[in-house]
Design a protein around this motif. Sequence first.
Motif, mmCIF file in Angstrom:
data_model
loop_
_atom_site.group_PDB
_atom_site.id
_atom_site.type_symbol
_atom_site.label_atom_id
_atom_site.label_comp_id
_atom_site.label_asym_id
_atom_site.label_seq_id
_atom_site.Cartn_x
_atom_site.Cartn_y
_atom_site.Cartn_z
ATOM 1 N N ALA A 335 50.709 -56.756 -52.682
ATOM 2 C CA ALA A 335 52.290 -56.558 -53.169
ATOM 3 C C ALA A 335 53.219 -56.572 -51.997
ATOM 4 C CB ALA A 335 52.594 -55.478 -54.229
ATOM 5 N N HIS A 336 54.355 -57.099 -52.183
ATOM 6 C CA HIS A 336 55.446 -56.769 -51.214
ATOM 7 C C HIS A 336 55.940 -55.396 -51.200
ATOM 8 C CE1 HIS A 336 59.043 -57.800 -48.490
ATOM 9 N NE2 HIS A 336 59.743 -57.430 -49.335
ATOM 10 N N GLY A 337 55.881 -54.752 -52.167
ATOM 11 C CA GLY A 337 56.128 -53.347 -52.509
ATOM 12 C C GLY A 337 57.004 -52.372 -51.548
ATOM 13 N N THR A 338 58.165 -52.700 -51.587
ATOM 14 C CA THR A 338 59.076 -52.212 -50.709
ATOM 15 C C THR A 338 59.403 -50.722 -51.162
ATOM 16 O OG1 THR A 338 61.096 -52.888 -51.641
ATOM 17 C CG2 THR A 338 60.121 -54.490 -49.915
ATOM 18 N N SER A 339 59.198 -50.360 -52.393
ATOM 19 C CA SER A 339 59.619 -48.924 -52.670
ATOM 20 C C SER A 339 61.280 -48.915 -52.974
ATOM 21 C CB SER A 339 59.328 -48.024 -51.662
ATOM 22 O OG SER A 339 59.566 -46.470 -52.178
ATOM 23 N N THR A 340 62.037 -49.994 -53.183
ATOM 24 C CA THR A 340 63.463 -49.975 -53.758
ATOM 25 C C THR A 340 63.320 -50.094 -55.237
ATOM 26 O OG1 THR A 340 63.774 -52.441 -53.433
ATOM 27 C CG2 THR A 340 64.342 -51.102 -51.539
ATOM 28 N N ARG A 341 64.369 -49.558 -55.868
ATOM 29 C CA ARG A 341 64.477 -49.482 -57.200
ATOM 30 C C ARG A 341 64.382 -50.934 -57.642
ATOM 31 N NH1 ARG A 341 62.952 -45.024 -59.355
ATOM 32 N NH2 ARG A 341 64.112 -45.785 -61.338
ATOM 33 N N LEU A 342 65.197 -52.140 -57.164
ATOM 34 C CA LEU A 342 65.034 -53.159 -57.595
ATOM 35 C C LEU A 342 64.078 -54.118 -57.222
ATOM 36 C CD1 LEU A 342 67.091 -55.431 -59.276
ATOM 37 C CD2 LEU A 342 67.977 -55.864 -57.090
ATOM 38 N N ASN A 343 63.801 -54.194 -55.893
ATOM 39 C CA ASN A 343 62.650 -54.988 -55.332
ATOM 40 C C ASN A 343 61.256 -54.928 -56.284
ATOM 41 O OD1 ASN A 343 62.757 -57.041 -53.002
ATOM 42 N ND2 ASN A 343 64.275 -55.254 -52.632
ATOM 43 N N ASP A 344 60.849 -53.443 -56.416
ATOM 44 C CA ASP A 344 59.594 -53.238 -57.091
ATOM 45 C C ASP A 344 59.564 -53.612 -58.439
ATOM 46 O OD1 ASP A 344 58.838 -52.238 -54.720
ATOM 47 O OD2 ASP A 344 58.628 -50.292 -55.440
#
Length: 461
Positions: A335-344
């Motif tokens: 996953a890209h999985g950035t740990s931001t509320r919106l992205n994930d």
Amino acid sequence: MSFPSHETPGTQDPLDRPDDIVMTGLGVVTPIGGDVETFWSANLEGRSGIVLEERMDTRGLPCGWTAGLIPDDVKDKVRAGHGAPDRSWGDTLMHACVEQALADADFAGRPPADGPAALVYARVWPGPTGSFPQDYVTHMADLADRYDAVGNDPVGVLERLRGRHLSLETQDLSAFPREIAERLGTAVLPVRLEATCSGGLRAIAEAARLLRSGRAEYAVVSAAVSRNTPYVLSQYGQLMALSRWKGDPGQASMPFDRRRTGMVINESAGALVLETAAHAARRGMTRPHAVIGGWGLAVDTAHMTAPRVEMIERVMRTALADAGAEPDDVDSVNAHGTSTRLNDVTEARALHQVFGERMAEIDTCAVKSLTGHGSAASGVVESAVAALTLCRGVVPPVVTCTEPDPACGVKTSLTPVRRPVAAVLKNSFGFGGQYASMLFRRPATPRQAPERARTHEPRPA
């Protein structure tokens, strides 16, 4: 450490065709390892490289107290082996990774391979900071002075530049392409990409496109980022994109966890060697790490920073179609999985759109949970993880996801999952509406782990 078992077999390995694009070399320098095996072990062990940001004063920032930093001993080794006068730190990192990848592909110390070569790379500004606005101001002022003096006359430009020492802030391009051409002993077709955080995966796609079209028979792909400065932290801070976690720094990046508060930026680099299967076979390389199945790319103008479910779904479906694959063929998602509320949650919703109920059985890994986010470099570094997952049949854990967000509904594990993996879908997205997805599949004869890795890699209980 024991592995959870998984009984679902991967699909049968297809035979590699001569025109397949295969990945034969890997190289990384990251916060969790300065070489591939150390990096891979850290992924399996859940060893974080995210630490307190103590190199600068962050007291005036609303967030950004942590960063994924390359350890000092690794930096010293990289500088000693690959540093040079007037070579930026980003280029130095890429040189270190490229040399690893060439050695891994069995190019090191050998005569140059036959056939045309390509170099596709992505990295931030070549200057020493890669971030401060005064670097851009200096560069643009120099360009304006040059244009006022000689316009677009190429002879005039050369005369103006001849014998003049340019600072790194004012160089249009670094010497990286020329140096790689000298290293390979052949002319290369150079392509530099700027596609923000999707740049690494786009670089792989561009290299594969050049190989598919016959413009090159092998390619070096590289990406690097090192831009941890107060200026960059303040930029991301104003976007409210950075982690506001104040506990254990190693927990600051927690993709798909309900407690996630934002991403952590890092410094890192990666490199890959790609070849046509026919070219690899001619030089005796018969055990690649992965086959490039297909990819999907898109640019969306709807919002500068907010991703959209439909666009993520679009590039994933395009990647599957380009590979001649179905959603049921995918065993794991990187996953890209950035740990931001919106992205994930946006990525997770798109995954559910594509895979439906199968998301309950698709093992997902998120490398940024340990390294932080390395912009374009992440796409290359995380593709190396996808390749190792295919070869070694292990999906790395996401050790910071201890409270999975039900709004995401993504299957992660706190320990490595050993299972047959025939296909991995890799995602990368970026600011400016950049989307990329790529399917990697297991080769007919996958690369075996070196003896040291086989000895130290955890085994099932």
